[in-house]
Design an enzyme around this catalytic site. Structure first.
Site, mmCIF file in Angstrom:
data_model
loop_
_atom_site.group_PDB
_atom_site.id
_atom_site.type_symbol
_atom_site.label_atom_id
_atom_site.label_comp_id
_atom_site.label_asym_id
_atom_site.label_seq_id
_atom_site.Cartn_x
_atom_site.Cartn_y
_atom_site.Cartn_z
ATOM 1 C CD GLU A 215 -2.883 0.970 2.461
ATOM 2 O OE1 GLU A 215 -3.296 -0.178 2.720
ATOM 3 O OE2 GLU A 215 -3.218 1.975 3.110
ATOM 4 C CG ASP B 23 -1.589 4.706 2.839
ATOM 5 O OD1 ASP B 23 -2.212 4.114 1.941
ATOM 6 O OD2 ASP B 23 -1.384 4.221 3.966
ATOM 7 C CD GLU C 76 -3.745 7.759 5.812
ATOM 8 O OE1 GLU C 76 -4.636 6.905 5.979
ATOM 9 O OE2 GLU C 76 -2.777 7.903 6.591
ATOM 10 C CD GLN D 130 0.271 9.702 8.669
ATOM 11 O OE1 GLN D 130 0.546 10.213 9.738
ATOM 12 N NE2 GLN D 130 -0.540 8.648 8.571
ATOM 13 C CB THR D 131 3.533 10.155 2.370
ATOM 14 O OG1 THR D 131 4.747 10.559 3.028
ATOM 15 C CG2 THR D 131 2.998 11.321 1.552
ATOM 16 C CG ASN D 132 2.592 4.685 6.371
ATOM 17 O OD1 ASN D 132 3.767 4.311 6.336
ATOM 18 N ND2 ASN D 132 1.732 4.238 7.272
ATOM 19 C CG ASN E 179 4.594 0.822 11.857
ATOM 20 O OD1 ASN E 179 3.542 1.409 12.138
ATOM 21 N ND2 ASN E 179 4.830 -0.434 12.216
ATOM 22 C CD GLU F 249 3.631 5.947 10.388
ATOM 23 O OE1 GLU F 249 4.860 5.823 10.658
ATOM 24 O OE2 GLU F 249 2.743 5.267 10.943
ATOM 25 N N GLY G 38 -3.346 13.572 17.605
ATOM 26 C CA GLY G 38 -3.332 12.255 18.215
ATOM 27 C C GLY G 38 -4.666 11.803 18.763
#
Length: 283
Positions: A108, A110, A112, A125-127, A135, A137, A206
């Protein structure tokens, strides 16, 4: 999420090549020919001219769409305008995934967009996941208001690197390892997805900031999906020019890293006392 019944739209899909800074348009295709909805039709609307599609998030449900086909490597791009105002807890995602149902061994990639309390920075946020392990990010602030107008978000994915672009500015480069065996999604074709959903358990500060449902619906809008997944061996995205950044792109990327990077897993020694091996591949 499973398939939903797609509402008719003439949303154009403009395929193009980018070589030497020149964009060459190809045929325009309809939304329903290329995407399936993954939500109820009442959460999806098109503009009167059919050029823009919008996804609506209500308290009871979000919305999304996905390509009908999977693709291995290419250029994937979309113009998006995000939910404005107080969008704390809201996430709009533009991503690729090898599986429709988030399988444990999925690959995947991402992008986001993490909603905000009014007046606070909107984060992107990219991942990256490989074989179900993520994990990886990074978080960046943006140099514009992504709710005020459409901006272009893109992936360039080939066997050598994966580059995340915002308005053609490379904000992140993730390189493959020696011999093509690094932490890199290169074995599984992927569907392309987008969705808007509630993530107020983690997305804003968070999870401290919760979604204000009195402001619903939250709306993300899309136009000008562009795709080049040519299987030809001489496809521009798989030529040496696309295996690394140009000198101008490298300068832009360095500026983003200096000025807009909020979080980088490769700098988080508390979380990773021994940094993941791909961190050493960065130039």
């Amino acid at each position: 999420m499973g398939y939903g019944a797609a509402q008719s739209s003439s949303f154009p899909l403009i395929l193009f090549f980018i070589t030497g800074g020149i964009a060459i348009a190809a045929a325009s295709l309809s939304f329903e020919d290329n995407f399936d909805l993954t939500c109820a039709a009442e959460h999806f609307k098109t503009s009167p001219d059919g050029q823009i599609v919008s996804l609506y998030l209500y308290k009871n449900s979000g919305c999304g769409f996905q390509t009908k086909k999977r693709h291995l490597f290419g250029w994937f791009s979309m113009k998006m305008k995000l939910a404005g105002g107080d969008s704390a807890g809201v996430v709009t995602a533009f991503y690729m995934c090898s599986d429709k149902d988030a399988a444990k061994d999925r690959d995947e990639v991402d992008i986001e967009f993490l909603g905000n309390r009014s007046g606070q920075p909107y984060l992107i946020q990219t991942n990256i996941y490989k074989g179900g392990v993520g994990n990886r990010e990074q978080r960046h602030s943006l140099w514009f208001d992504p709710t005020a107008d459409f901006h272009t978000y893109s992936f360039l994915w080939n066997p050598h690197n994966l580059v995340f672009f915002v308005d053609r500015v490379p904000i992140r480069v993730h390189r493959n390892g020696p011999g093509g065996e690094g932490f890199f999604p290169s074995k599984k074709p992927m569907y392309l997805f987008s969705s808007i959903w509630n993530a107020d358990d983690w997305a804003t500060r968070g999870g401290l900031e919760k979604t204000n449902w009195t402001l619903a619906p939250f709306v993300s809008s899309y136009k000008d999906f562009t795709l080049d997944v040519s299987s030809a061996k001489d496809a521009w995205w798989n030529q040496p020019v696309a295996w690394s950044l140009s000198s101008g792109q490298a300068l832009d990327s360095a500026w983003v890293h200096r000025n807009l990077l909020v979080y980088d897993y490769c700098a988080d020694v508390e979380r990773f006392p021994t940094l993941p091996p791909e961190c050493s591949l960065r130039s």
